[in-house]
Design a protein around this motif. Sequence first.
Motif, PDB file in Angstrom:
ATOM      1  N   ASN A   1     -41.485   8.087  57.456  1.00 16.21           N
ATOM      2  CA  ASN A   1     -42.388   7.156  56.776  1.00 16.21           C
ATOM      3  C   ASN A   1     -43.666   6.956  57.591  1.00 16.21           C
ATOM      4  O   ASN A   1     -43.658   6.291  58.629  1.00 16.21           O
ATOM      5  N   VAL A   2     -44.752   7.533  57.108  1.00 14.93           N
ATOM      6  CA  VAL A   2     -46.022   7.474  57.843  1.00 14.93           C
ATOM      7  C   VAL A   2     -46.625   6.074  57.806  1.00 14.93           C
ATOM      8  O   VAL A   2     -47.263   5.639  58.765  1.00 14.93           O
ATOM      9  N   ASP A   3     -46.419   5.342  56.702  1.00 16.34           N
ATOM     10  CA  ASP A   3     -46.947   3.963  56.632  1.00 16.34           C
ATOM     11  C   ASP A   3     -46.381   3.118  57.769  1.00 16.34           C
ATOM     12  O   ASP A   3     -47.105   2.328  58.386  1.00 16.34           O
ATOM     13  N   ALA A   4     -45.098   3.305  58.046  1.00 20.11           N
ATOM     14  CA  ALA A   4     -44.466   2.547  59.136  1.00 20.11           C
ATOM     15  C   ALA A   4     -45.046   2.958  60.490  1.00 20.11           C
ATOM     16  O   ALA A   4     -45.278   2.104  61.351  1.00 20.11           O
TER      17      ALA A   4
ATOM     18  N   GLU B   1     -28.757   5.454  66.187  1.00 16.20           N
ATOM     19  CA  GLU B   1     -28.762   4.539  65.046  1.00 16.20           C
ATOM     20  C   GLU B   1     -28.799   5.354  63.753  1.00 16.20           C
ATOM     21  O   GLU B   1     -29.574   6.314  63.637  1.00 16.20           O
ATOM     22  N   GLU B   2     -27.963   4.989  62.821  1.00 15.07           N
ATOM     23  CA  GLU B   2     -27.981   5.655  61.516  1.00 15.07           C
ATOM     24  C   GLU B   2     -29.001   4.963  60.626  1.00 15.07           C
ATOM     25  O   GLU B   2     -29.018   3.730  60.530  1.00 15.07           O
ATOM     26  N   GLY B   3     -29.885   5.749  59.990  1.00 15.03           N
ATOM     27  CA  GLY B   3     -30.893   5.140  59.130  1.00 15.03           C
ATOM     28  C   GLY B   3     -31.758   6.159  58.428  1.00 15.03           C
ATOM     29  O   GLY B   3     -31.932   7.281  58.903  1.00 15.03           O
ATOM     30  N   ASP B   4     -32.308   5.762  57.295  1.00 13.16           N
ATOM     31  CA  ASP B   4     -33.170   6.606  56.476  1.00 13.16           C
ATOM     32  C   ASP B   4     -34.562   6.677  57.110  1.00 13.16           C
ATOM     33  O   ASP B   4     -35.216   5.643  57.295  1.00 13.16           O
ATOM     34  N   LEU B   5     -35.023   7.884  57.426  1.00 14.96           N
ATOM     35  CA  LEU B   5     -36.320   8.060  58.090  1.00 14.96           C
ATOM     36  C   LEU B   5     -37.498   7.761  57.164  1.00 14.96           C
ATOM     37  O   LEU B   5     -38.624   7.606  57.636  1.00 14.96           O
ATOM     38  N   MET B   6     -37.249   7.684  55.851  1.00 14.81           N
ATOM     39  CA  MET B   6     -38.313   7.347  54.905  1.00 14.81           C
ATOM     40  C   MET B   6     -38.327   5.855  54.560  1.00 14.81           C
ATOM     41  O   MET B   6     -39.162   5.395  53.792  1.00 14.81           O
ATOM     42  N   ASP B   7     -37.401   5.098  55.131  1.00 17.10           N
ATOM     43  CA  ASP B   7     -37.316   3.657  54.869  1.00 17.10           C
ATOM     44  C   ASP B   7     -38.310   2.928  55.779  1.00 17.10           C
ATOM     45  O   ASP B   7     -38.164   2.927  57.009  1.00 17.10           O
ATOM     46  N   TYR B   8     -39.308   2.316  55.178  1.00 19.76           N
ATOM     47  CA  TYR B   8     -40.385   1.649  55.926  1.00 19.76           C
ATOM     48  C   TYR B   8     -39.832   0.644  56.923  1.00 19.76           C
ATOM     49  O   TYR B   8     -40.180   0.661  58.114  1.00 19.76           O
ATOM     50  N   ASP B   9     -38.965  -0.255  56.467  1.00 21.29           N
ATOM     51  CA  ASP B   9     -38.454  -1.319  57.331  1.00 21.29           C
ATOM     52  C   ASP B   9     -37.589  -0.767  58.456  1.00 21.29           C
ATOM     53  O   ASP B   9     -37.641  -1.264  59.589  1.00 21.29           O
ATOM     54  N   LYS B  10     -36.771   0.241  58.147  1.00 17.68           N
ATOM     55  CA  LYS B  10     -35.909   0.846  59.171  1.00 17.68           C
ATOM     56  C   LYS B  10     -36.734   1.474  60.294  1.00 17.68           C
ATOM     57  O   LYS B  10     -36.448   1.295  61.475  1.00 17.68           O
ATOM     58  N   VAL B  11     -37.750   2.260  59.880  1.00 15.25           N
ATOM     59  CA  VAL B  11     -38.586   2.939  60.877  1.00 15.25           C
ATOM     60  C   VAL B  11     -39.378   1.909  61.692  1.00 15.25           C
ATOM     61  O   VAL B  11     -39.500   2.034  62.920  1.00 15.25           O
ATOM     62  N   LEU B  12     -39.886   0.885  61.022  1.00 17.59           N
ATOM     63  CA  LEU B  12     -40.652  -0.162  61.709  1.00 17.59           C
ATOM     64  C   LEU B  12     -39.783  -0.879  62.742  1.00 17.59           C
ATOM     65  O   LEU B  12     -40.181  -1.066  63.905  1.00 17.59           O
ATOM     66  N   GLN B  13     -38.591  -1.286  62.328  1.00 23.60           N
ATOM     67  CA  GLN B  13     -37.676  -1.988  63.225  1.00 23.60           C
ATOM     68  C   GLN B  13     -37.289  -1.104  64.413  1.00 23.60           C
ATOM     69  O   GLN B  13     -37.273  -1.558  65.560  1.00 23.60           O
TER      70      GLN B  13
END
Length: 385
Positions: free
Chosen positions: A80-83, A52-64
């Motif tokens: 993204n550590v918050d995720a 999957e292509e996606g930004d590793l710092m994007d909270y929603d992307k990492v969560l999903q």
Amino acid sequence: MNYFSSSFKLGILGGGQLGKMMLYDTRKYDIQTYVIDPNPEAPCKIACDHFEEGDLMDYDKVLQFGRNVDVITFEIEGVNVDALEQLEKEGKNVYPQAAVLRKIQDKGIQKHFYSDHNIPTSPFKVYKEKDDLTEALVRKEWEYPFVWKSCTGGYDGKGVSIIRDEEDLIPVADTPCIAEKMIPFKNELAVIVARNPSGEVKTYPVVEMEFHPEANQVEYVICPARIDSAVAKKARELAVKVSEAFQHVGLLAVEMFQTQDDEILVNEVAPRPHNSGHYSIEASYTNQFEQHIRAILDLPLGETESKVGGVMVNLVGEEGYEGQVKYQNIDKIMQMPGVTPHIYGKKQTRPFRKMGHVTIVNKDLNEARKIAEAVKKEIKVVSEK
């Protein structure tokens, strides 16, 4: 849980060369893998079950991404550590844990962590911005020469500079940073520690790292390190102390200095497979990537000792070349005894970019080091012109 040939999904944040080499072992065990990376042509893409292509710092992307897998790990600290913390709250196993990554992502927090846990490290000060450091130098609260490090975002020699005078400070970024006292040392060493959730802990032999003088990158890794056995014992014991302080699950690579009087100081750590452990693919009973998989899945840890002496040479882009990569003389180095090249699959080269590595194994470590030098002189990572 049945991990093998089953519906179990291992999620890996980051699709670079470390993830790709981890996938060698998930393939060996037929473990289903999901990978996310911002680069649509990331090295992992050819070997994982789902990319999957996606930004590793994007909270929603990492969560999903994390919600769709069973266990989550990472091969790069810039995530993204918050995720990750939210995923843990939802019952997902994240290894190494989000709390461990939060302490390590910021080098200022990491250094204070060592101080708080009586872990020997070089004297340092943390500054919120460049002006604060400049003022401290003017007031003689800190002095030249010293090592400047960006608190976040540094890797592969970036975000680190030797500051000998005012002029050296001009080009460094205006960012939260650390000033570290320069330590006159004999050797730069590293120990990789593996720990699983059941509390089993194993250390790899101490390795010796030789750095490129300009790029501040590891050029050679030598295992075992050519040091006194008492010093090696001290380094492995300190690495275990660091591991116990973090209480991580997975691998922790502990980089160290051996001082002139044989004291061991912790430089920094990485909570993942590490450049200093690449030799283990050919030289060890259990390579670091398999060990990471064993640790995060709470499987018994493998034997860490070496079958044979090993030296690793990093393959980096030659100065003056940028663009579509071309490897010169690989056929020549493959004629040399004990030589195995690993090409990471990055299509574009640039000066000092890590493009691969070569392992040399030999019963005679000095002979392995000589062959490593011959490899370094022969192989060239250039671009099509």
